[in-house]
Design a protein around this motif. Structure first.
Motif, PDB file in Angstrom:
ATOM      1  N   GLY A 251      92.535  98.712  69.188  1.00  0.00           N
ATOM      2  CA  GLY A 251      92.184  98.783  70.402  1.00  0.00           C
ATOM      3  C   GLY A 251      91.769 100.087  70.901  1.00  0.00           C
ATOM      4  N   ALA A 252      92.143 101.136  70.529  1.00  0.00           N
ATOM      5  CA  ALA A 252      91.538 102.502  70.925  1.00  0.00           C
ATOM      6  C   ALA A 252      89.995 102.421  70.498  1.00  0.00           C
ATOM      7  N   LYS A 253      89.739 101.883  69.372  1.00  0.00           N
ATOM      8  CA  LYS A 253      88.285 101.974  69.226  1.00  0.00           C
ATOM      9  C   LYS A 253      87.454 101.248  69.946  1.00  0.00           C
ATOM     10  N   LEU A 254      87.981  99.852  70.286  1.00  0.00           N
ATOM     11  CA  LEU A 254      87.279  99.245  71.321  1.00  0.00           C
ATOM     12  C   LEU A 254      86.912  99.627  72.528  1.00  0.00           C
ATOM     13  N   GLN A 255      88.219 100.416  73.035  1.00  0.00           N
ATOM     14  CA  GLN A 255      87.998 101.115  74.345  1.00  0.00           C
ATOM     15  C   GLN A 255      86.705 102.273  74.292  1.00  0.00           C
ATOM     16  N   LEU A 256      86.722 102.995  73.207  1.00  0.00           N
ATOM     17  CA  LEU A 256      85.703 103.930  73.075  1.00  0.00           C
ATOM     18  C   LEU A 256      84.242 103.186  72.908  1.00  0.00           C
ATOM     19  N   ARG A 257      84.449 102.031  72.367  1.00  0.00           N
ATOM     20  CA  ARG A 257      82.918 101.362  72.243  1.00  0.00           C
ATOM     21  C   ARG A 257      82.615 100.549  73.113  1.00  0.00           C
ATOM     22  N   PHE A 258      83.223  99.922  74.019  1.00  0.00           N
ATOM     23  CA  PHE A 258      83.233  99.220  75.427  1.00  0.00           C
ATOM     24  C   PHE A 258      84.019  99.836  76.517  1.00  0.00           C
ATOM     25  N   PRO A 259      83.427 100.699  77.200  1.00  0.00           N
ATOM     26  CA  PRO A 259      84.299 101.467  78.012  1.00  0.00           C
ATOM     27  C   PRO A 259      84.098 100.730  79.372  1.00  0.00           C
ATOM     28  N   GLU A 260      83.161  99.861  79.432  1.00  0.00           N
ATOM     29  CA  GLU A 260      82.990  98.917  80.609  1.00  0.00           C
ATOM     30  C   GLU A 260      83.770  97.693  80.730  1.00  0.00           C
ATOM     31  N   ILE A 261      84.183  97.219  79.496  1.00  0.00           N
ATOM     32  CA  ILE A 261      85.082  96.306  79.334  1.00  0.00           C
ATOM     33  C   ILE A 261      86.767  96.382  79.251  1.00  0.00           C
ATOM     34  N   GLU A 262      87.603  95.609  79.851  1.00  0.00           N
ATOM     35  CA  GLU A 262      88.920  95.797  79.948  1.00  0.00           C
ATOM     36  C   GLU A 262      89.446  95.258  78.474  1.00  0.00           C
ATOM     37  N   ILE A 263      90.029  96.237  77.541  1.00  0.00           N
ATOM     38  CA  ILE A 263      90.481  95.777  76.411  1.00  0.00           C
ATOM     39  C   ILE A 263      91.992  95.641  76.574  1.00  0.00           C
ATOM     40  N   GLY A 264      92.481  94.660  75.863  1.00  0.00           N
ATOM     41  CA  GLY A 264      93.821  94.265  75.905  1.00  0.00           C
ATOM     42  C   GLY A 264      94.763  95.501  75.553  1.00  0.00           C
ATOM     43  N   LEU A 265      95.716  95.434  76.424  1.00  0.00           N
ATOM     44  CA  LEU A 265      96.904  96.567  76.456  1.00  0.00           C
ATOM     45  C   LEU A 265      98.157  95.783  76.274  1.00  0.00           C
ATOM     46  N   ASP A 266      98.591  95.623  74.751  1.00  0.00           N
ATOM     47  CA  ASP A 266     100.079  94.712  74.829  1.00  0.00           C
ATOM     48  C   ASP A 266     100.740  95.458  73.658  1.00  0.00           C
ATOM     49  N   GLN A 267     101.995  95.285  73.938  1.00  0.00           N
ATOM     50  CA  GLN A 267     102.815  95.888  72.681  1.00  0.00           C
ATOM     51  C   GLN A 267     102.384  95.055  71.267  1.00  0.00           C
ATOM     52  N   ALA A 268     102.514  95.950  70.451  1.00  0.00           N
ATOM     53  CA  ALA A 268     102.000  95.396  69.006  1.00  0.00           C
ATOM     54  C   ALA A 268     102.573  94.058  68.609  1.00  0.00           C
ATOM     55  N   ASN A 269     104.002  93.678  69.110  1.00  0.00           N
ATOM     56  CA  ASN A 269     104.580  92.726  68.332  1.00  0.00           C
ATOM     57  C   ASN A 269     104.182  91.404  69.395  1.00  0.00           C
ATOM     58  N   ALA A 270     103.431  91.493  70.583  1.00  0.00           N
ATOM     59  CA  ALA A 270     103.331  90.294  71.359  1.00  0.00           C
ATOM     60  C   ALA A 270     102.222  89.500  70.651  1.00  0.00           C
ATOM     61  N   ALA A 271     102.447  88.090  70.483  1.00  0.00           N
ATOM     62  CA  ALA A 271     101.669  87.279  69.867  1.00  0.00           C
ATOM     63  C   ALA A 271     100.497  87.046  70.750  1.00  0.00           C
ATOM     64  N   ASP A 272      99.116  86.876  70.270  1.00  0.00           N
ATOM     65  CA  ASP A 272      98.133  86.521  71.380  1.00  0.00           C
ATOM     66  C   ASP A 272      98.532  85.354  71.832  1.00  0.00           C
ATOM     67  N   MET A 273      99.024  84.352  71.569  1.00  0.00           N
ATOM     68  CA  MET A 273      99.327  83.100  72.173  1.00  0.00           C
ATOM     69  C   MET A 273     100.137  83.440  73.422  1.00  0.00           C
ATOM     70  N   GLN A 274     100.831  84.700  73.656  1.00  0.00           N
ATOM     71  CA  GLN A 274     101.500  85.043  74.942  1.00  0.00           C
ATOM     72  C   GLN A 274     100.518  85.641  75.720  1.00  0.00           C
ATOM     73  N   THR A 275      99.189  85.662  75.540  1.00  0.00           N
ATOM     74  CA  THR A 275      98.175  86.172  76.473  1.00  0.00           C
ATOM     75  C   THR A 275      97.324  85.259  76.742  1.00  0.00           C
ATOM     76  N   ASP A 276      96.352  85.464  77.523  1.00  0.00           N
ATOM     77  CA  ASP A 276      95.255  84.715  77.849  1.00  0.00           C
ATOM     78  C   ASP A 276      94.008  84.863  76.846  1.00  0.00           C
ATOM     79  N   ARG A 277      94.238  85.620  75.783  1.00  0.00           N
ATOM     80  CA  ARG A 277      93.273  85.917  74.966  1.00  0.00           C
ATOM     81  C   ARG A 277      93.228  85.056  73.654  1.00  0.00           C
ATOM     82  N   GLU A 278      92.205  85.059  72.963  1.00  0.00           N
ATOM     83  CA  GLU A 278      92.187  84.092  71.759  1.00  0.00           C
ATOM     84  C   GLU A 278      92.611  84.683  70.426  1.00  0.00           C
ATOM     85  N   GLY A 279      92.894  86.234  70.652  1.00  0.00           N
ATOM     86  CA  GLY A 279      93.194  87.197  69.577  1.00  0.00           C
ATOM     87  C   GLY A 279      93.837  88.175  70.101  1.00  0.00           C
TER      88      GLY A 279
END
Length: 331
Positions: A182-210
């Motif tokens: 997540g930290a790496k993606l934030q640095l690489r794509f500062p203009e994009i909102e990168i998901g920020l969830d607790q590590a034990n949150a399954a992606d099915m609980q979010t609106d994301r595909e992963g």
């Protein structure tokens, strides 16, 4: 349960009760309690009951033989080689009272089992119990400490961090890897909102595909690839997304085999997480040594910011060496 097992359990239960009785209201545990537990447990090997002459030095001013080196040797016997306490509680006045208290509890059990008492076995198991206490109540409560050497390839630095996390008894490597990605993606794509969830949150609980989603690419971060994850990747493909599995280099072949088993070896991308992070940080720095050093500093700080923002367990934070603090304080 054999009579020997029953006897051993009595001593272990007594040690556990004594240990928990020393815990502060906020759940914290003084390291002197662990040191005393280890030292007195080692004395048990020489027989029970333990006399004052064996327990204390002259004048009852210190616990006999208690030192940082003694504690280190006991811990090493049980597979723990990380630095615990340098003095081992030797200079603390509180250790004398603690040692006497724990010794008396063990001695009170002994008269009922004086014949054939397996003191060496009891000693070893008590030491093992207190070694686990050190891991849980000390090492697992510390921030992740690792020698971050900016002259190394960034992928090697990531490996060092994951190895340090793996040494903890709670094995938080998965959470650490997810937040590093997540930290790496934030640095690489500062203009994009990168998901920020607790590590034990399954992606099915979010609106994301992963775990993370950038464009139509779904990133799945895992320490141990399993069939369920591959099924999720198949769903990604059906929904028009590009699944990417990011896993430690040692698990890449296994994940690729799983993708091949479902007939999608070329549709599910499997990449070594260490290389994925390292290559991007070095590319952002245009492969310049000084800029890579700054990139590593920003990666660690971004990671720590994520832990601070979302995780309840702040011990997942990575201890920042002075050179990182110095670099970022100038920005």
């Amino acid at each position: 349960m054999s009579s020997k097992d029953v006897l051993t359990k009595q001593y272990l239960d007594a040690a556990s009760a004594w240990y928990e009785n020393q815990r502060a209201k906020n759940g914290a545990m003084n390291t002197n309690v662990m040191n005393v537990g280890l030292a007195v447990s080692r004395m048990v090997a020489d027989g029970l009951p333990i006399s004052n002459e064996r327990l204390f030095s002259k004048g009852k001013s210190q616990v006999r033989g208690l030192s940082g080196s003694t504690i280190a040797k006991i811990l090493e016997t049980h597979g723990e080689t990380r630095l615990f306490t340098r003095e081992g509680g030797r200079t603390s006045r509180g250790t004398v009272h603690l040692a006497e208290q724990f010794r008396d509890i063990l001695n009170d059990i002994t008269p009922f089992h004086s014949e054939g008492l397996p003191t060496i076995d009891i000693s070893f198991l008590l030491e093992d119990f207190f070694t686990k206490c050190v891991r849980i109540d000390y090492f697992d409560k510390q921030t992740i400490t690792v020698d971050i050497d900016p002259t190394k390839p960034v992928s090697a630095i990531v490996t060092d961090i994951l190895n340090a996390a793996a040494e903890r008894s709670d094995k938080p490597s998965g959470a650490v890897l997810q937040h590093l990605i997540g930290a790496k993606l934030q640095l690489r794509f500062p203009e994009i909102e990168i998901g920020l969830d607790q590590a034990n949150a399954a992606d099915m609980q979010t609106d994301r595909e992963g775990d993370f989603q950038v464009g139509t690419t779904a990133f799945h971060v895992t320490i141990a690839p399993m069939e369920k994850l591959i099924s999720r990747c198949v769903e990604n493909r059906r929904a028009g997304y590009r699944p990417v599995i990011l896993t430690p280099e040692s698990r890449v072949l296994a994940a690729r085999q799983m993708a091949e088993n479902v007939g999608m070896p070329n549709q599910i991308s499997v990449q070594a997480a260490e290389v994925f992070i390292g290559t991007n940080i070095e590319e952002i720095a245009i492969y310049d040594g000084d800029k890579i050093r700054e990139g590593v500093a920003r990666l660690i700080r971004s990671y720590n910011d994520r832990i601070e923002s979302i995780e309840v367990d702040k011990s997942l934070m990575i201890k920042e060496p002075r050179w990182i603090v110095t670099i970022l304080s100038k920005k």
